[in-house]
Design a protein around this motif. Structure first.
Motif, PDB file in Angstrom:
ATOM      1  N   LEU A 186      27.310  21.440   7.390  1.00 15.58           N
ATOM      2  CA  LEU A 186      26.841  20.071   7.155  1.00 15.58           C
ATOM      3  C   LEU A 186      25.906  19.589   8.250  1.00 15.58           C
ATOM      4  O   LEU A 186      25.526  18.423   8.273  1.00 15.58           O
ATOM      5  N   LEU A 187      25.556  20.463   9.178  1.00 21.14           N
ATOM      6  CA  LEU A 187      24.606  20.097  10.228  1.00 21.14           C
ATOM      7  C   LEU A 187      23.196  20.216   9.647  1.00 21.14           C
ATOM      8  O   LEU A 187      22.477  21.187   9.870  1.00 21.14           O
ATOM      9  N   LEU A 188      22.800  19.214   8.905  1.00 20.66           N
ATOM     10  CA  LEU A 188      21.609  19.283   8.073  1.00 20.66           C
ATOM     11  C   LEU A 188      20.305  19.416   8.854  1.00 20.66           C
ATOM     12  O   LEU A 188      19.288  19.810   8.301  1.00 20.66           O
ATOM     13  N   SER A 189      20.317  19.071  10.145  1.00 22.83           N
ATOM     14  CA  SER A 189      19.099  19.167  10.953  1.00 22.83           C
ATOM     15  C   SER A 189      19.062  20.429  11.808  1.00 22.83           C
ATOM     16  O   SER A 189      18.106  20.641  12.555  1.00 22.83           O
ATOM     17  N   LEU A 190      20.080  21.269  11.684  1.00 18.83           N
ATOM     18  CA  LEU A 190      20.207  22.426  12.575  1.00 18.83           C
ATOM     19  C   LEU A 190      19.070  23.430  12.364  1.00 18.83           C
ATOM     20  O   LEU A 190      18.812  23.872  11.244  1.00 18.83           O
ATOM     21  N   VAL A 191      18.391  23.770  13.453  1.00 18.36           N
ATOM     22  CA  VAL A 191      17.274  24.709  13.435  1.00 18.36           C
ATOM     23  C   VAL A 191      17.677  26.036  14.091  1.00 18.36           C
ATOM     24  O   VAL A 191      17.276  27.105  13.640  1.00 18.36           O
ATOM     25  N   GLU A 192      18.501  25.946  15.142  1.00 18.50           N
ATOM     26  CA  GLU A 192      18.874  27.141  15.888  1.00 18.50           C
ATOM     27  C   GLU A 192      20.383  27.170  16.128  1.00 18.50           C
ATOM     28  O   GLU A 192      20.953  26.201  16.630  1.00 18.50           O
ATOM     29  N   ILE A 203      24.256  14.488  12.696  1.00 21.24           N
ATOM     30  CA  ILE A 203      23.186  14.617  11.712  1.00 21.24           C
ATOM     31  C   ILE A 203      21.830  14.929  12.345  1.00 21.24           C
ATOM     32  O   ILE A 203      20.900  15.327  11.644  1.00 21.24           O
ATOM     33  N   ASN A 204      21.691  14.756  13.659  1.00 19.20           N
ATOM     34  CA  ASN A 204      20.420  15.030  14.338  1.00 19.20           C
ATOM     35  C   ASN A 204      20.451  16.303  15.174  1.00 19.20           C
ATOM     36  O   ASN A 204      19.462  16.631  15.824  1.00 19.20           O
ATOM     37  N   LEU A 205      21.578  17.013  15.150  1.00 23.85           N
ATOM     38  CA  LEU A 205      21.709  18.212  15.980  1.00 23.85           C
ATOM     39  C   LEU A 205      20.763  19.306  15.507  1.00 23.85           C
ATOM     40  O   LEU A 205      20.796  19.714  14.342  1.00 23.85           O
ATOM     41  N   GLU A 206      19.905  19.775  16.401  1.00 27.22           N
ATOM     42  CA  GLU A 206      18.923  20.795  16.081  1.00 27.22           C
ATOM     43  C   GLU A 206      19.269  22.152  16.692  1.00 27.22           C
ATOM     44  O   GLU A 206      18.930  23.184  16.123  1.00 27.22           O
ATOM     45  N   THR A 207      19.918  22.139  17.851  1.00 29.14           N
ATOM     46  CA  THR A 207      20.260  23.386  18.537  1.00 29.14           C
ATOM     47  C   THR A 207      21.731  23.376  18.932  1.00 29.14           C
ATOM     48  O   THR A 207      22.186  22.454  19.596  1.00 29.14           O
ATOM     49  N   LEU A 208      22.441  24.406  18.513  1.00 31.06           N
ATOM     50  CA  LEU A 208      23.851  24.564  18.878  1.00 31.06           C
ATOM     51  C   LEU A 208      24.038  25.956  19.467  1.00 31.06           C
ATOM     52  O   LEU A 208      23.791  26.965  18.799  1.00 31.06           O
ATOM     53  N   ASN A 209      24.452  26.008  20.722  1.00 29.03           N
ATOM     54  CA  ASN A 209      24.658  27.285  21.407  1.00 29.03           C
ATOM     55  C   ASN A 209      26.084  27.352  21.927  1.00 29.03           C
ATOM     56  O   ASN A 209      26.451  26.644  22.862  1.00 29.03           O
ATOM     57  N   LYS A 262      19.456  24.428   5.302  1.00 26.80           N
ATOM     58  CA  LYS A 262      18.073  24.577   4.852  1.00 26.80           C
ATOM     59  C   LYS A 262      17.078  24.716   5.997  1.00 26.80           C
ATOM     60  O   LYS A 262      16.112  25.461   5.920  1.00 26.80           O
ATOM     61  N   LYS A 263      17.306  23.991   7.113  1.00 25.52           N
ATOM     62  CA  LYS A 263      16.343  23.977   8.211  1.00 25.52           C
ATOM     63  C   LYS A 263      16.588  25.078   9.236  1.00 25.52           C
ATOM     64  O   LYS A 263      15.803  25.226  10.168  1.00 25.52           O
ATOM     65  N   LEU A 264      17.643  25.840   9.063  1.00 27.49           N
ATOM     66  CA  LEU A 264      17.974  26.881  10.038  1.00 27.49           C
ATOM     67  C   LEU A 264      16.889  27.948  10.082  1.00 27.49           C
ATOM     68  O   LEU A 264      16.541  28.538   9.057  1.00 27.49           O
ATOM     69  N   GLN A 265      16.337  28.179  11.278  1.00 29.63           N
ATOM     70  CA  GLN A 265      15.270  29.156  11.456  1.00 29.63           C
ATOM     71  C   GLN A 265      15.692  30.333  12.339  1.00 29.63           C
ATOM     72  O   GLN A 265      15.091  31.396  12.285  1.00 29.63           O
ATOM     73  N   LYS A 266      16.715  30.124  13.160  1.00 29.01           N
ATOM     74  CA  LYS A 266      17.148  31.189  14.063  1.00 29.01           C
ATOM     75  C   LYS A 266      18.669  31.251  14.100  1.00 29.01           C
ATOM     76  O   LYS A 266      19.330  30.255  14.371  1.00 29.01           O
ATOM     77  N   LEU A 267      19.200  32.417  13.814  1.00 26.89           N
ATOM     78  CA  LEU A 267      20.646  32.636  13.839  1.00 26.89           C
ATOM     79  C   LEU A 267      20.925  33.882  14.669  1.00 26.89           C
ATOM     80  O   LEU A 267      20.481  34.983  14.329  1.00 26.89           O
ATOM     81  N   SER A 268      21.652  33.710  15.777  1.00 32.03           N
ATOM     82  CA  SER A 268      21.989  34.831  16.658  1.00 32.03           C
ATOM     83  C   SER A 268      23.476  35.132  16.534  1.00 32.03           C
ATOM     84  O   SER A 268      24.313  34.287  16.851  1.00 32.03           O
TER      85      SER A 268
END
Length: 352
Positions: A217-223, A194-200, A242-248
């Protein structure tokens, strides 16, 4: 009455004084701790220490030629909080690494390690683990059960075929970097992160060809970086981040969303995936989807609209003009009820 109040306050004052004394003694102890830097000295073995190892809080052994770390040495580093052994010739860590109960940062990158000792799970204070540029083919199966404070896990440039299922128990994790491996899949139940912000997970090349639906369901995911894999279709659930700002996504043979949509940017991709989700829900042959279940339990902020034609045919269409979040699905109330294995599994994607 005043006397009773004084009697009550006296023990409280004593307790406060005791806490202050404990804090003072703790700060004095911390001041006595030392940092030992033996980096870049071309060491092939460690010299006999001239200081009390229990006083060391930070040990830097990086950029040497060390092939092993003695078990006895690690076992005596009782107050060690930072251990940096990157860029050596280490093939393994000592089992006594588990004795480092205060260890917060461990950097073992740039070595020759093929595995990590299971005892590493006893380093329960660990917040950052950097194991980049090794030869790891697997991580300990139980790593996620005990490392409850881990915030950053970097295992890029290894030979990992999969991540342990217990990875999904790392609830404090904020950064997961597993690029340049041989990953064939990701754990199905990602909703606990639930706190994951970056997944590469980029550059797993011909191995990684799909993503689990629970990634939505990674609600905190930003990147999210999934570039240079073999992924043909993105899960519809990504449209709900909702919080996703960057998708590569470059370097993938994507057909859904099509390249024209991808070129328009993140917002267009989200809208496409949400529309695809709606279309699946409205299909006559697919009466109920996991989206319908989310609506039923108020985890999806959409609304239902029925027209005359739909009423005659006893159908309802789920309308979602904008991408919506699945807030609440990862809450304790629904955690057991909505397992992605049940909601997002290909076998139960639609139920009758």
């Amino acid at each position: 009455m005043m006397y009773e109040q004084q009697q009550f306050q006296q023990p409280m004052l004593k307790m406060d004084m005791r806490k202050k004394m404990e804090r003072m003694s703790k700060s004095i102890e911390e001041e006595k701790l030392e940092m030992l830097d033996l980096s870049g000295m071309s060491l092939e073995s460690l010299p006999s220490p001239s200081i009390n190892l229990a006083t060391i809080c930070k040990l830097n052994l990086s950029n040497n030629n060390l092939q092993n770390i003695p078990e006895s040495l690690t076992a005596r580093l009782l107050n060690l909080m930072v251990l940096d052994v990157h860029s050596n010739q280490l093939r393994s860590l000592p089992n006594s690494i588990g004795c480092l109960s205060k260890l917060k940062i461990l950097n073992i990158s740039g070595n020759l390690m093929e595995s990590l000792p299971k005892t590493i799970q006893n380093c329960r204070a660990l917040e950052e683990l950097n194991a980049n540029f090794n030869k790891l083919s697997q991580l300990p199966d139980t790593i996620g059960f005990e490392l409850i404070n881990l915030k950053k896990l970097s295992v890029n440039s290894n030979k990992l075929i999969f991540l342990p299922r217990t990875t999904s128990h790392l609830t404090a994790l904020r950064i997961l970097d597993a690029r340049l491996n041989c990953l064939r899949s990701l754990p199905e139940d990602l909703e606990n992160l639930i706190n994951l912000e970056t997944l590469n997970v980029s550059q797993n090349f011909q191995y990684l060809d799909s993503l689990p639906y629970s990634i939505g369901l990674l609600l905190s995911l930003v990147e999210l970086d999934i570039s240079y894999n073999k992924i043909k279709s993105l899960p519809d659930s990504i449209g709900c981040l909702k919080k996703l700002q960057k998708l590569s996504v470059e370097g993938n043979p994507l057909t859904s969303p099509p390249p024209l949509v991808v070129e328009q940017g993140l917002h267009a991709v989200k809208e496409y995936l949400c529309q695809k989700m709606n279309d699946g829900y409205q299909s006559p042959t697919k009466k109920k989807s996991w989206v319908g279940k989310l609506v039923k339990y108020s985890t999806f902020n959409g609304y239902v609209r029925s027209g005359a034609r739909e009423r005659d045919q006893e159908r309802e269409a789920f309308i979602m003009p904008e991408y919506r979040t699945m807030d609440g699905l990862a809450s304790p109330r629904y955690m057991g009820m909505f397992s992605p294995r049940r909601l997002f599994s290909p076998r139960t994607y639609f139920s009758n």
